[in-house]
Design a protein around this motif. Sequence first.
Motif, PDB file in Angstrom:
ATOM      1  N   THR A 176      -2.120 -10.790   2.271  1.00  0.00           N
ATOM      2  CA  THR A 176      -2.563  -9.398   2.288  1.00  0.00           C
ATOM      3  C   THR A 176      -3.862  -9.245   3.060  1.00  0.00           C
ATOM      4  OG1 THR A 176      -1.631  -9.149   0.052  1.00  0.00           O
ATOM      5  CG2 THR A 176      -3.089  -7.404   0.832  1.00  0.00           C
ATOM      6  N   ARG A 190      -0.850  -1.767   4.320  1.00  0.00           N
ATOM      7  CA  ARG A 190       0.598  -1.911   4.447  1.00  0.00           C
ATOM      8  C   ARG A 190       0.992  -1.619   5.884  1.00  0.00           C
ATOM      9  NH1 ARG A 190       0.859  -4.820   0.059  1.00  0.00           N
ATOM     10  NH2 ARG A 190       0.177  -3.704  -1.808  1.00  0.00           N
ATOM     11  N   GLY A 191       1.529  -2.597   6.570  1.00  0.00           N
ATOM     12  CA  GLY A 191       1.963  -2.389   7.939  1.00  0.00           C
ATOM     13  C   GLY A 191       0.901  -2.802   8.946  1.00  0.00           C
TER      14      GLY A 191
END
Length: 221
Positions: free
Chosen positions: A58, A67-68
Motif C-alpha cells: 500500500t 487506490r489506483g
Amino acid sequence: MLELIRITAGYDRRAPVVREVSLTIEPGRAVGLLGPSGCGKSTLARVAALLHAPDSGTVVVDGVPVRGARHRAPRELRTAFGVVFQQPRLAADPRMRLADLIAEPLRATGRRDEAAVEVPALAERAGLSGELLGRRPHEVSDGQLQRACLARALVLRPRWLICDEMTAMLDASTAAALVAVVEDYRVEGGAGLLAVGHDRVLLDRWCDETTHWNKLTQQPK
C-alpha cells in the motif's frame, strides 16, 4: 507523510523486481535511496510517485491509502507529486518546445492561463534562459533539457518530489545546480523528497538520511 508499506511490484507478477519493501518520507525531509543499477530502485520510485501500481502492498499519503495509479489515482494526489527521471530525452516529447514542455502539467490540469507567468519564472529558477524556451529537445544539451524537466516537475508546486537518478547523465556543475534548485524548493515549501541514485557521496551530501537498497530488502550488503 508518504509511506510505502510492504510494496511488491514489477512488470510480470511471476517475477517482481521489488519484494516486500517499506519506506517512509516525512514532509520537509530528504531521503536518499542508494543501490546498484537494476536492483529495482526506479520501480519503487514509480510506485511512490503513483505512476506504477504495486502488485501488493500500500502507498499511503497523509494517512490515506491510495487506490489506483496514474489516471486511476485521484487528481489531487497525482498533482501532489513532481518527478524527474534519469534520461530527459525519454521523458520529453521531441515535438514540444521547452516552454510547452514545462507548461504541460498546467494544460493537463486546466490551468493553461497560468503558463505565461509560471513558465518563465520556473525556467529562470532552473537556470534556463528565455531564448532556450523556444527550442525543441534536439536543439539543446542534455543538461538544458533536464533543467526543463525539473521546471516541469515543479510547475504544479508539488508536495512530494521524486528524483530518480536525476543527475546521472549530467556534468558535475550542472548536477550541483539542479540539486540546489531542488533543495531551495524543498526548504521553502516543506516538500518531501525521495532521491534515488548510486552515488553515495552525492546522496549523503544532499539528503537528511540515506538508506541502502539492501537494507530495505533485508539482504546482506
